[in-house]
Enzyme design. Structure first.
Site, mmCIF file in Angstrom:
data_model
loop_
_atom_site.group_PDB
_atom_site.id
_atom_site.type_symbol
_atom_site.label_atom_id
_atom_site.label_comp_id
_atom_site.label_asym_id
_atom_site.label_seq_id
_atom_site.Cartn_x
_atom_site.Cartn_y
_atom_site.Cartn_z
ATOM 1 N N GLY A 1 0.174 -3.864 0.749
ATOM 2 C CA GLY A 1 -0.296 -3.117 2.013
ATOM 3 C C GLY A 1 -1.766 -3.356 2.081
ATOM 4 O O GLY A 1 -2.701 -2.674 2.013
ATOM 5 N N GLY B 1 -3.913 -2.650 5.124
ATOM 6 C CA GLY B 1 -4.389 -1.048 5.549
ATOM 7 C C GLY B 1 -5.791 -0.867 5.424
ATOM 8 O O GLY B 1 -6.615 -1.715 5.047
ATOM 9 N N GLN B 2 -6.034 0.438 5.712
ATOM 10 C CA GLN B 2 -7.429 0.989 5.734
ATOM 11 C C GLN B 2 -8.027 0.644 4.148
ATOM 12 O O GLN B 2 -9.136 0.347 3.777
ATOM 13 C CB GLN B 2 -7.530 2.583 5.877
ATOM 14 C CG GLN B 2 -8.920 2.978 6.191
ATOM 15 C CD GLN B 2 -9.176 4.474 5.905
ATOM 16 O OE1 GLN B 2 -8.239 5.353 5.681
ATOM 17 N NE2 GLN B 2 -10.112 4.903 6.251
ATOM 18 N N ARG C 1 2.267 -7.015 5.388
ATOM 19 C CA ARG C 1 3.595 -7.119 5.786
ATOM 20 C C ARG C 1 3.595 -7.773 7.296
ATOM 21 O O ARG C 1 4.020 -8.886 7.422
ATOM 22 C CB ARG C 1 4.153 -5.714 6.277
ATOM 23 C CG ARG C 1 5.841 -5.383 6.064
ATOM 24 C CD ARG C 1 6.007 -3.973 5.864
ATOM 25 N NE ARG C 1 5.851 -3.158 6.981
ATOM 26 C CZ ARG C 1 6.490 -2.975 8.255
ATOM 27 N NH1 ARG C 1 7.791 -3.396 8.147
ATOM 28 N NH2 ARG C 1 6.024 -2.053 9.050
ATOM 29 N N ASP D 1 7.018 -7.094 1.792
ATOM 30 C CA ASP D 1 7.386 -5.780 2.240
ATOM 31 C C ASP D 1 7.983 -5.099 1.062
ATOM 32 O O ASP D 1 8.630 -5.722 0.276
ATOM 33 C CB ASP D 1 8.499 -6.067 3.371
ATOM 34 C CG ASP D 1 8.843 -4.538 3.814
ATOM 35 O OD1 ASP D 1 8.573 -3.739 3.266
ATOM 36 O OD2 ASP D 1 9.581 -4.833 4.900
ATOM 37 N N TYR E 1 5.453 13.601 3.788
ATOM 38 C CA TYR E 1 4.736 12.522 3.240
ATOM 39 C C TYR E 1 4.272 13.263 1.957
ATOM 40 O O TYR E 1 4.179 12.652 0.835
ATOM 41 C CB TYR E 1 3.341 12.473 4.006
ATOM 42 C CG TYR E 1 2.402 11.803 3.437
ATOM 43 C CD1 TYR E 1 2.232 10.349 3.149
ATOM 44 C CD2 TYR E 1 0.864 12.363 3.460
ATOM 45 C CE1 TYR E 1 1.283 9.818 2.550
ATOM 46 C CE2 TYR E 1 -0.232 11.600 2.756
ATOM 47 C CZ TYR E 1 0.043 10.508 2.361
ATOM 48 O OH TYR E 1 -1.175 9.772 1.887
ATOM 49 N N LYS F 1 4.905 12.121 -2.002
ATOM 50 C CA LYS F 1 3.714 12.034 -2.924
ATOM 51 C C LYS F 1 3.696 12.751 -4.203
ATOM 52 O O LYS F 1 3.530 12.303 -5.351
ATOM 53 C CB LYS F 1 2.350 12.398 -2.234
ATOM 54 C CG LYS F 1 1.876 11.297 -1.035
ATOM 55 C CD LYS F 1 1.605 9.834 -1.927
ATOM 56 C CE LYS F 1 1.573 8.778 -0.901
ATOM 57 N NZ LYS F 1 1.396 7.486 -1.665
ATOM 58 N N ILE G 1 -9.848 9.562 3.616
ATOM 59 C CA ILE G 1 -10.760 8.155 3.219
ATOM 60 C C ILE G 1 -11.603 8.000 4.613
ATOM 61 O O ILE G 1 -10.897 7.626 5.472
ATOM 62 C CB ILE G 1 -10.048 7.250 2.646
ATOM 63 C CG1 ILE G 1 -9.608 7.534 1.180
ATOM 64 C CG2 ILE G 1 -11.014 6.098 2.339
ATOM 65 C CD1 ILE G 1 -10.348 8.189 0.222
HETATM 66 C C1 AKB Z 1 -3.508 11.469 5.597
HETATM 67 O O1 AKB Z 1 -4.249 12.259 6.401
HETATM 68 O O2 AKB Z 1 -2.280 11.606 5.934
HETATM 69 C C2 AKB Z 1 -4.136 10.774 4.477
HETATM 70 C C3 AKB Z 1 -4.154 11.309 3.360
HETATM 71 C C4 AKB Z 1 -4.861 12.586 3.100
HETATM 72 O O3 AKB Z 1 -3.413 11.157 2.265
HETATM 73 N N1 AKB Z 1 -5.201 10.251 4.968
#
Ligand code: AKB
Length: 320
Positions: A8, A11-12, A35, A53, A143, A147, A173
């Site tokens: 990754g 990414g940011q 990727r 990937d 998400y 996590k 971030i």
């Molecule tokens: C999101 O907003 O989904 C992410 C995070 C806080 O993990 N930046």
């Protein structure tokens, strides 16, 4: 000596973390795993880049063996906003990608795995202010579910296999190198770009939305300091709270107006308002401070000054 693979890398966080690690360990020691996205010139020029990937275990094995990788960092993830639009994709990338990486690290007896987590592990029943390290983890986004599972899975590999797996709960971030993609906290980056480009911004969460945030230099410092911390001093493994600052969108706008007085903000909350409302205002990161000396450098005004200068430069050069 470490041979690091960042999955990754385009990414940011991945893009800047890869460069920061190359500065410390040497370009050849840090492989950028991308990727589909074309890697930036900076990534291509400063060390090896490979197409990787997280869902393709054979491809991962080939890169790990080619470069004798012994530290792997998994920055590949589907974030909260995109996750709500496509929950199965979020589950697939965030869980199957993670288990591929953990299993590969176990099979190859790697020295260390970094598996980032997020404030998305918290939910509406979590205490909202100064959210403790140990607290209720009942997120309401896919998400967040992945996590929480990821933190538990990482901790399981530590206990079951004696592996060195670490991770932190990133807040939103904020950075100016690579745009974030698909997160709820993306407004806190977009606001600066729009302030420079158009002197106005329409925000997708309301003015009173307060979330924990962190500027990229602090994010890099937190990540690298945790990676380098003495394993025996860690009382947690894959779930360290890390705080830096928290503010409402209205407070961000005020900070920007100190530099661009004509800046205007309006609000059109969408589905991401509910996600933001389910997350904490601020986190208690005293275990990170005690165990590995975490201490952020930037507050809102220092970050605003830096962000506006950097994005202003890009604008002058016609890059945005
Ligand atoms: C999101 O907003 O989904 C992410 C995070 C806080 O993990 N930046």
């Amino acid at each position: 000596m470490k041979n690091i693979l960042v999955v990754g890398s385009a990414g940011q966080i991945g893009s800047e973390l890869t460069l920061a690690l190359r500065n410390i360990y040497g370009g050849d020691q840090v492989v950028a795993g991308v990727r589909k996205t074309k890697p930036s010139e900076k990534l291509l020029e400063t060390g090896p880049c490979e197409v990787v990937d997280a869902l393709d275990k054979e491809g991962l094995v080939a890169v790990v063996d080619k470069y004798k990788i012994d530290v792997i960092i998994n920055m590949a993830a589907i974030l909260s906003g995109t996750g709500e639009k496509n929950p199965m994709l979020a589950w697939d990338v965030n869980m199957n990608g993670l288990i591929n990486i953990l299993e590969l690290a176990r099979e190859r007896k790697m020295k260390q795995v970094l598996v980032p987590s997020s404030i998305a592990v918290f939910g509406p029943t979590t205490p909202v202010d100064n959210t403790p390290q140990e607290t209720i983890l009942k997120p309401t986004t896919i998400y967040g579910v992945t996590k929480v599972a990821g933190e538990l899975l990482g901790d399981y590999y530590v206990k079951k296999y004696g592996m060195d797996v670490r991770g932190l709960r990133y807040p939103g971030i904020i950075s100016h190198e690579t745009l974030p993609g698909g997160g709820t906290t993306d407004y806190a980056v977009a606001i600066y770009y729009e302030a420079i480009k158009n002197k106005k911004y329409t925000c997708f969460v309301n003015e009173n939305t307060r979330l924990p945030m962190m500027y990229m230099p602090d994010c890099l410092k937190a990540t690298i300091d945790l990676m380098e911390a003495d394993f025996d001093k860690l009382n947690y493994h894959c779930d360290y709270n890390v705080g830096a600052m928290d503010f409402t969108v209205a407070e961000m706008a005020e900070s920007i107006k100190k530099h661009i007085p004509e800046f205007e903000i309006s609000y059109e909350p969408d589905f991401r308002q509910d996600i933001a409302d389910s997350w904490p205002n601020s986190v208690d990161d005293s275990p990170a401070r005690k165990d590995w000396g975490w201490k952020p450098d930037y507050d809102l005004d220092a970050m605003t000054e830096d962000m506006l200068t950097a994005i202003g430069e890009k604008h002058k050069k016609g890059l945005i």
